[in-house]
Every structure is written in C-alpha cells, then in structure tokens.
Write a protein that holds these residues in place. Structure first.
Motif, PDB file in Angstrom:
ATOM      1  N   ARG A 137       1.161  -1.241   0.284  1.00 58.82           N
ATOM      2  CA  ARG A 137      -0.424   0.005   0.055  1.00 58.82           C
ATOM      3  C   ARG A 137       0.559   0.735   0.266  1.00 58.82           C
ATOM      4  N   LEU A 138       0.345   1.959  -0.505  1.00 60.00           N
ATOM      5  CA  LEU A 138       1.134   3.203  -0.805  1.00 60.00           C
ATOM      6  C   LEU A 138       0.120   4.778   0.094  1.00 60.00           C
ATOM      7  N   SER A 139       0.779   5.563   1.280  1.00 58.30           N
ATOM      8  CA  SER A 139       0.200   6.728   1.783  1.00 58.30           C
ATOM      9  C   SER A 139       0.071   7.834   1.152  1.00 58.30           C
ATOM     10  N   LEU A 140      -1.463   8.867   0.700  1.00 61.25           N
ATOM     11  CA  LEU A 140      -1.500   9.696   0.282  1.00 61.25           C
ATOM     12  C   LEU A 140      -2.015  11.237   1.061  1.00 61.25           C
ATOM     13  N   ALA A 141      -0.924  11.448   0.892  1.00 62.63           N
ATOM     14  CA  ALA A 141      -1.798  12.656   2.263  1.00 62.63           C
ATOM     15  C   ALA A 141      -2.220  14.254   1.106  1.00 62.63           C
ATOM     16  N   THR A 142      -3.462  14.556   1.523  1.00 63.09           N
ATOM     17  CA  THR A 142      -4.244  15.523   1.422  1.00 63.09           C
ATOM     18  C   THR A 142      -4.737  16.182   2.164  1.00 63.09           C
ATOM     19  N   GLU A 150      -3.618   1.403  -2.240  1.00 63.05           N
ATOM     20  CA  GLU A 150      -3.481  -0.547  -2.655  1.00 63.05           C
ATOM     21  C   GLU A 150      -2.534  -0.201  -3.929  1.00 63.05           C
ATOM     22  N   LYS A 151      -1.649  -0.466  -4.181  1.00 62.61           N
ATOM     23  CA  LYS A 151      -0.375   0.024  -5.651  1.00 62.61           C
ATOM     24  C   LYS A 151      -0.959  -0.731  -6.591  1.00 62.61           C
ATOM     25  N   THR A 152      -1.968  -1.993  -6.297  1.00 60.78           N
ATOM     26  CA  THR A 152      -2.425  -2.858  -7.515  1.00 60.78           C
ATOM     27  C   THR A 152      -3.572  -2.026  -8.403  1.00 60.78           C
ATOM     28  N   HIS A 153      -3.672  -0.919  -7.589  1.00 65.10           N
ATOM     29  CA  HIS A 153      -4.726   0.153  -8.139  1.00 65.10           C
ATOM     30  C   HIS A 153      -4.648   1.248  -9.177  1.00 65.10           C
ATOM     31  N   ILE A 154      -3.269   1.411  -9.030  1.00 69.96           N
ATOM     32  CA  ILE A 154      -2.980   2.416  -9.825  1.00 69.96           C
ATOM     33  C   ILE A 154      -2.466   2.283 -10.753  1.00 69.96           C
ATOM     34  N   ILE A 155      -3.572   2.944 -11.716  1.00 66.55           N
ATOM     35  CA  ILE A 155      -3.089   2.528 -13.415  1.00 66.55           C
ATOM     36  C   ILE A 155      -2.034   3.846 -13.614  1.00 66.55           C
ATOM     37  N   LEU A 180       7.077  13.753  -8.499  1.00 68.24           N
ATOM     38  CA  LEU A 180       7.036  12.565  -9.208  1.00 68.24           C
ATOM     39  C   LEU A 180       8.551  11.530  -8.744  1.00 68.24           C
ATOM     40  N   LYS A 181       9.697  12.257  -8.894  1.00 71.94           N
ATOM     41  CA  LYS A 181      10.743  11.898  -8.227  1.00 71.94           C
ATOM     42  C   LYS A 181      10.379  11.116  -6.831  1.00 71.94           C
ATOM     43  N   GLU A 182       9.741  12.115  -6.053  1.00 72.39           N
ATOM     44  CA  GLU A 182       9.430  10.951  -4.859  1.00 72.39           C
ATOM     45  C   GLU A 182       8.875   9.691  -4.492  1.00 72.39           C
ATOM     46  N   TYR A 183       8.192   9.854  -5.787  1.00 73.65           N
ATOM     47  CA  TYR A 183       7.132   8.067  -6.125  1.00 73.65           C
ATOM     48  C   TYR A 183       8.066   7.205  -6.142  1.00 73.65           C
ATOM     49  N   GLU A 184       8.933   7.473  -7.813  1.00 75.02           N
ATOM     50  CA  GLU A 184      10.029   7.028  -8.493  1.00 75.02           C
ATOM     51  C   GLU A 184      10.625   5.539  -6.929  1.00 75.02           C
ATOM     52  N   ALA A 185      11.552   6.799  -6.313  1.00 73.55           N
ATOM     53  CA  ALA A 185      12.225   6.135  -5.372  1.00 73.55           C
ATOM     54  C   ALA A 185      10.935   4.720  -4.363  1.00 73.55           C
ATOM     55  N   GLN A 186       9.887   5.290  -3.801  1.00 72.69           N
ATOM     56  CA  GLN A 186       8.863   4.587  -3.220  1.00 72.69           C
ATOM     57  C   GLN A 186       8.691   3.722  -3.653  1.00 72.69           C
ATOM     58  N   LEU A 187       8.205   3.622  -4.929  1.00 75.23           N
ATOM     59  CA  LEU A 187       7.807   2.298  -5.517  1.00 75.23           C
ATOM     60  C   LEU A 187       9.279   1.001  -7.019  1.00 75.23           C
ATOM     61  N   ALA A 188       9.475   1.720  -6.280  1.00 79.32           N
ATOM     62  CA  ALA A 188      10.868   1.476  -7.380  1.00 79.32           C
ATOM     63  C   ALA A 188      11.216  -0.388  -6.573  1.00 79.32           C
ATOM     64  N   GLY A 189      11.107  -1.182  -7.921  1.00 83.20           N
ATOM     65  CA  GLY A 189      10.901  -2.915  -7.419  1.00 83.20           C
ATOM     66  C   GLY A 189       9.430  -3.089  -7.969  1.00 83.20           C
ATOM     67  N   ASP A 190       8.458  -2.408  -7.897  1.00 81.96           N
ATOM     68  CA  ASP A 190       7.320  -2.854  -8.281  1.00 81.96           C
ATOM     69  C   ASP A 190       7.368  -3.000  -9.933  1.00 81.96           C
ATOM     70  N   THR A 191       5.888  -3.020 -10.218  1.00 82.04           N
ATOM     71  CA  THR A 191       5.507  -3.375 -11.798  1.00 82.04           C
ATOM     72  C   THR A 191       5.549  -1.549 -12.375  1.00 82.04           C
ATOM     73  N   PHE A 192       6.416  -0.610 -11.666  1.00 82.53           N
ATOM     74  CA  PHE A 192       6.265   0.865 -12.353  1.00 82.53           C
ATOM     75  C   PHE A 192       6.996   1.249 -12.770  1.00 82.53           C
TER      76      PHE A 192
END
Length: 243
Positions: A137-142, A150-155, A180-192
C-alpha cells in the motif's frame, strides 16, 4: 536537525523571526524566507521542510488559503500572526502552535519543543509500520486527509510541477503535492516505470504498445502516453521479462 522555512509577507517580520531562530540553531536549520505566498507555492516543494512558520494575514492569500492550495503538504505548521482571531481554525488544522507577534523567546522555545516531540512520534510510527504494509500500500496525504491505496489499483501517475495526480481503477483520482521523483523511490522494484518526464505507469494496465522512436502506450483508462526514447529499452525489459 529539523529544517524550517518562514513565510511572512512583511520582510521585517521574517528577519526578526530568522534572528530569533538562531538561538535554537542546534535544533532548527532555517532553509529560506519567503515574503510572497505565490512564490512560496511554486518553490516550497524543492526544499522539503519539516516545519513552516506561516503568517496568517497576507495580501492576496492568507495562511489558511495557502495550505489549501498546497493540498497534501507533509510538513508541520507553526502559525505566526499579530491577531488571535484564528486560533480555533488553527486548532482544527492540528498545527504545532499558534504564536502571537511579537514572538517571545519562551513562546518560541515551547513551540520548538512541541515540534520536536511531534516529529519524534512520527519517526517512531514510520519505524513501526509493517514491511508488508509498505510493500502493498501507499499513503497519499491530501488536504482532506490521508488515503491508503493498494499499489495494484494505481494505473498511472501524472506529474505537473510539484503536484502528482494518481489515476486509479474505478475512475478515481487523487492529487498530492509531491514530485514524481519522490514516488519513483517508493515504487522502485514494483511494476512501475517512469516512461517520460511527467508520467509513471503500472505495466499491468498497459493494453497496447505502438512502435515508434520511443513508442506510445495505450493504458486501461484510455490514456495514450508517449515513451521517451531513453526509456524504451527499460520498458521492453519489463514487458518481456517482468520477473
């Protein structure tokens, strides 16, 4: 050491607070002082502060409107103002403190003490987050709160300046004030993979790849995204050898 930024439309007010923060140099590093809220909106993302000392009354945009425009800010806030009429609104935002000008040394010391305790609690919570949770999962603060998705729900993720729009399954969108650079690090190793300067995609939602210099992707939400020629080989490796 905590990193701080000041936003005060009166240059004199910013200088006075800067001078007083020098008394707490062992705890606080002042990164910069903004005197214009519109300039601060454009540039604050690159500083990544821990705390913002924010004036309430400013021309064109008050402190509350500034935070609304920032959407999901991650830093803590200490309001600084000559008026006490906004105390209740500040409490609703759960800011660290609300300091009345002229700011006394004791009041500033207490505010920094509260800030340090809050940051310590946040660090403990981050350390105690289960690894399996952070992987799935990924936490998104707004401005409205924190979304746990769920990361699997991100298109795909679309970047614009210091904001990112998450396009999710079910035609849902979430806008956050991070690069976007910040999320690159968090999603590294996934299907992104980041396929161009402003787009990161989940390869599981690619419906078609059209050949070209870099090529074009058709995504499950109907969006067509150009692939940077520099990213083509990396994308092909993921598509044909996703393991």
């Amino acid at each position: 050491m905590l990193k701080a930024i000041i936003l005060d439309d009166e240059p004199r007010g910013g200088r006075l607070l800067s001078h007083k923060l020098q008394l707490f140099a062992a705890d606080i590093e002042l990164l910069t002082v903004f005197n214009d809220p519109f300039t601060a909106l454009k540039e604050i993302g690159r500083y990544q502060p821990d705390v913002l000392f924010l004036d309430v009354e400013m021309p064109g945009m008050n402190g509350f409107q500034f935070l609304e425009r920032l959407a999901g800010f991650q830093f803590e806030v200490i309001f600084t103002t000559a008026y006490d009429a906004y105390t209740l609104d500040a409490l609703r935002l759960s800011v660290v403190d609300y300091l009345l000008k002229p700011i006394g040394e004791d009041d500033l010391r207490q505010a920094i003490g509260r800030l340090k305790k809050r940051m310590e609690r946040k660090n403990v919570q981050a350390l105690n987050t289960p690894d399996r949770f952070s992987r799935k999962r990924l936490s998104l603060a707004t401005a409205e709160g924190i979304y746990l998705i769920e990361k699997t729900h991100i298109i795909r993720i679309e970047a614009m300046s210091n904001y990112c729009t998450f396009h999710l399954t079910g035609n849902k969108k979430i806008v956050v004030s991070k690069t976007l650079k910040e999320y690159e690090a968090q999603l590294a190793g996934d299907t992104f993979i980041r396929v161009n300067r402003s787009s990161m995609i989940n390869i599981n939602f690619i419906t078609r790849y059209r050949k070209g210099n870099g090529g074009t992707l058709e995504m499950a939400d109907g969006m067509e995204i150009e692939v940077s020629p520099q990213k083509k080989d990396e994308l092909m490796a993921l598509l044909f050898d996703p393991s």
